[in-house]
Design a protein around this motif. Structure first.
Motif, mmCIF file in Angstrom:
data_model
loop_
_atom_site.group_PDB
_atom_site.id
_atom_site.type_symbol
_atom_site.label_atom_id
_atom_site.label_comp_id
_atom_site.label_asym_id
_atom_site.label_seq_id
_atom_site.Cartn_x
_atom_site.Cartn_y
_atom_site.Cartn_z
ATOM 1 N N ASN A 191 2.367 6.251 -7.184
ATOM 2 C CA ASN A 191 1.338 7.137 -7.736
ATOM 3 C C ASN A 191 1.692 8.609 -7.551
ATOM 4 O OD1 ASN A 191 -0.296 5.125 -8.801
ATOM 5 N ND2 ASN A 191 -1.405 4.851 -6.890
ATOM 6 N N LYS A 192 2.288 8.961 -6.407
ATOM 7 C CA LYS A 192 2.739 10.340 -6.184
ATOM 8 C C LYS A 192 3.796 10.737 -7.217
ATOM 9 C CE LYS A 192 0.879 12.348 -2.562
ATOM 10 N NZ LYS A 192 0.216 13.634 -2.636
ATOM 11 N N GLU A 248 0.832 -1.212 0.000
ATOM 12 C CA GLU A 248 0.000 0.000 0.000
ATOM 13 C C GLU A 248 0.867 1.263 0.000
ATOM 14 O OE1 GLU A 248 -2.503 -0.543 3.416
ATOM 15 O OE2 GLU A 248 -3.636 -2.161 2.454
ATOM 16 N N ALA A 293 3.674 7.825 4.064
ATOM 17 C CA ALA A 293 3.052 6.504 4.243
ATOM 18 C C ALA A 293 3.535 5.799 5.509
ATOM 19 C CB ALA A 293 3.333 5.625 3.024
ATOM 20 N N ARG A 301 2.653 1.571 -3.431
ATOM 21 C CA ARG A 301 1.699 2.017 -4.452
ATOM 22 C C ARG A 301 1.421 3.513 -4.292
ATOM 23 N NH1 ARG A 301 -1.398 -0.835 -7.761
ATOM 24 N NH2 ARG A 301 -0.982 -2.735 -6.590
ATOM 25 N N TYR A 302 1.275 3.976 -3.046
ATOM 26 C CA TYR A 302 1.048 5.393 -2.779
ATOM 27 C C TYR A 302 2.217 6.215 -3.319
ATOM 28 C CZ TYR A 302 0.591 9.748 -0.172
ATOM 29 O OH TYR A 302 0.509 11.084 0.168
ATOM 30 N N ALA A 306 6.828 10.803 -0.193
ATOM 31 C CA ALA A 306 5.624 9.960 -0.168
ATOM 32 C C ALA A 306 5.812 8.752 0.750
ATOM 33 C CB ALA A 306 5.265 9.513 -1.577
#
Length: 176
Positions: free
Chosen positions: A124-125, A117, A150, A120-121, A146
């Motif tokens: 995507n950032k 997770e 997270a 992936r965050y 990022a």
């Protein structure tokens, strides 16, 4: 700056890379060894027309070895809930297009899900904030911010973003 021809070669290499990564799970035993994965990756890339699989052998680490930055593969065998770190590249006229993925053997652990997770965050950032001409240093900064957001900063130990294209790489850690 890459020419149109260079970009075409990289895109052709990317097609080879993506095809092998998309199909890898269909070609492996349930609990593969790193050596088995390397064999499948190299055989598939070469049989599809890749000149050389990524300048060096595939980068593969299973279980605790998946935490290494760029592990050299051995004959370590996967077990249920292991994570598999996998990075390789197709090659067209010595132009490369690497891909890195982390696979799970069966249902991932809660910690592996948390890492997925957060990763992936961060990815995507980076995608949302990257533009042509941006430096690798700037890409790395966005990703590290990022990862910190997270809550995974303590686990991150590598850089993000590097130039790809022509040549042979020498960015392996070579640890076992």
């Amino acid at each position: 700056v890459k020419s149109k021809q260079e970009i075409q070669y990289i895109e052709e290499a990317a097609k080879l890379t993506n095809k092998v990564m998309s199909d890898i799970h269909k070609k492996l035993s349930k609990l593969p060894t790193e050596k088995e994965i390397a064999t499948v990756v190299m055989n598939e890339l070469l049989s599809m027309g890749s000149e050389h699989p990524g300048g060096l052998n595939p980068i593969i680490g299973i279980g605790k070895r998946s935490a290494f930055g760029h592990p050299t593969w051995e004959n370590y065998q996967a077990k249920e809930q292991d994570v598999i770190f996998l990075e390789f590249s197709g090659c067209v006229y010595r132009y490369f297009s690497p891909i890195m993925r982390t696979l799970s053997v069966g249902e991932p652990t809660d910690l592996a899900k948390r890492f997925e997770e957060g990763s992936r965050y961060a990815v995507n950032k980076v995608i949302e904030n990257t533009y042509p001409g941006m430096t690798a240093e700037d890409v790395d900064r966005i990703c590290k911010e990022a990862i910190k957001e997270a809550g995974l900063e303590e686990y991150s130990h590598v850089r993000t973003g590097y130039s790809v294209g022509i040549g042979f790489t020498s960015w392996r850690d070579g640890i076992s």
